[in-house]
Design a protein around this motif. Sequence first.
Motif, short mmCIF file in Angstrom:
data_model
loop_
_atom_site.label_atom_id
_atom_site.label_comp_id
_atom_site.label_asym_id
_atom_site.label_seq_id
_atom_site.Cartn_x
_atom_site.Cartn_y
_atom_site.Cartn_z
N ILE A 42 0.84 -1.20 0.00
CA ILE A 42 0.00 0.00 0.00
C ILE A 42 0.87 1.25 0.00
CG2 ILE A 42 -1.68 1.36 1.33
CD1 ILE A 42 -2.74 -1.39 2.41
N LEU A 43 1.87 1.27 0.88
CA LEU A 43 2.77 2.44 0.95
C LEU A 43 3.48 2.67 -0.37
CD1 LEU A 43 4.41 1.99 4.48
CD2 LEU A 43 2.97 3.91 3.71
N SER A 44 3.95 1.60 -0.99
CA SER A 44 4.66 1.73 -2.27
C SER A 44 3.74 2.31 -3.34
CB SER A 44 5.22 0.38 -2.71
OG SER A 44 6.23 -0.04 -1.82
N ILE A 45 2.51 1.86 -3.37
CA ILE A 45 1.55 2.37 -4.36
C ILE A 45 1.24 3.84 -4.07
CG2 ILE A 45 -0.83 2.18 -5.20
CD1 ILE A 45 -0.52 -0.90 -4.82
N LEU A 46 1.00 4.18 -2.80
CA LEU A 46 0.72 5.56 -2.45
C LEU A 46 1.88 6.49 -2.80
CD1 LEU A 46 -1.07 5.12 0.99
CD2 LEU A 46 -2.06 6.19 -1.05
N GLN A 47 3.11 5.99 -2.65
CA GLN A 47 4.30 6.80 -2.92
C GLN A 47 4.71 6.77 -4.39
OE1 GLN A 47 6.96 4.90 -0.17
NE2 GLN A 47 6.14 5.98 1.60
N GLY A 48 4.02 5.96 -5.19
CA GLY A 48 4.37 5.86 -6.60
C GLY A 48 5.66 5.09 -6.84
N ASN A 49 6.06 4.28 -5.87
CA ASN A 49 7.28 3.47 -5.98
C ASN A 49 6.90 2.11 -6.55
OD1 ASN A 49 9.68 2.11 -5.72
ND2 ASN A 49 10.05 2.76 -3.60
N TYR A 50 6.65 2.07 -7.84
CA TYR A 50 6.07 0.89 -8.48
C TYR A 50 7.06 -0.27 -8.60
CZ TYR A 50 2.53 4.35 -9.28
OH TYR A 50 1.59 5.33 -9.08
N GLU A 51 8.34 0.01 -8.70
CA GLU A 51 9.33 -1.08 -8.72
C GLU A 51 9.28 -1.83 -7.39
OE1 GLU A 51 11.29 -2.24 -11.18
OE2 GLU A 51 10.39 -0.80 -12.55
N ASN A 52 9.24 -1.09 -6.30
CA ASN A 52 9.16 -1.72 -4.98
C ASN A 52 7.83 -2.45 -4.81
OD1 ASN A 52 10.43 -2.18 -2.38
ND2 ASN A 52 8.79 -0.90 -1.55
N GLU A 53 6.76 -1.86 -5.30
CA GLU A 53 5.44 -2.50 -5.20
C GLU A 53 5.45 -3.84 -5.92
OE1 GLU A 53 1.66 -3.72 -6.81
OE2 GLU A 53 3.00 -2.50 -8.03
#
Length: 191
Positions: free
Chosen positions: A152-163
């Motif tokens: 969820i945090l990765s998606i909210l932060q736009g960190n799609y590689e991590n997501e």
Amino acid sequence: MPNGIVIEPIPQNITFEQMNAILTFRTVWLDMAMWMRNFTKSFVDDHPNLEAVTNRLYAGVPLRFYNALVVFYGNDIAEAYLNRISNIIVVFWRLMEAMKSGDQEGVQKATQELYETASQGADFLASVNDYWEADRWRDLYTQFISQGIQMILSILQGNYENEIRIYDQIQDLTVTMGNYMANGIIARVLN
């Protein structure tokens, strides 16, 4: 495994029915992960498919757990687990709402409730099958929740590689959860 999660091997010399049980429970847990991911993305992006995805996650996924469990445990236990899975989904939803709006108190409350619900779910599963250990389920649920929060945090932060990396870990974990669930059921049936 590259993600650090060891997927338990499928036992040798299993029957067709046993393999079906393993595949069924793997699929149900993978569905839980996939639809939670789809829901998270739709919710965060206010996507037009949010209602359809929400319906599938909230109604479809718990019903799949129910249908898989009712064969082995009957209506009461399957329904009790359906309610527990539904509750986890609702609390994840509240957590996402709080995270998206920046409500730190809501995030803390929902996070605590998720872990409490998971612990109760672990105790419940251990109470219905002697081949399931509450501590093992608690560990699996804890990993699932922790990775779900990171996703969820990765998606909210736009960190799609991590997501994507986290989702890969969640997929591996849910295969392990499905194997553990199926293997416990198989052991119970055989003994």
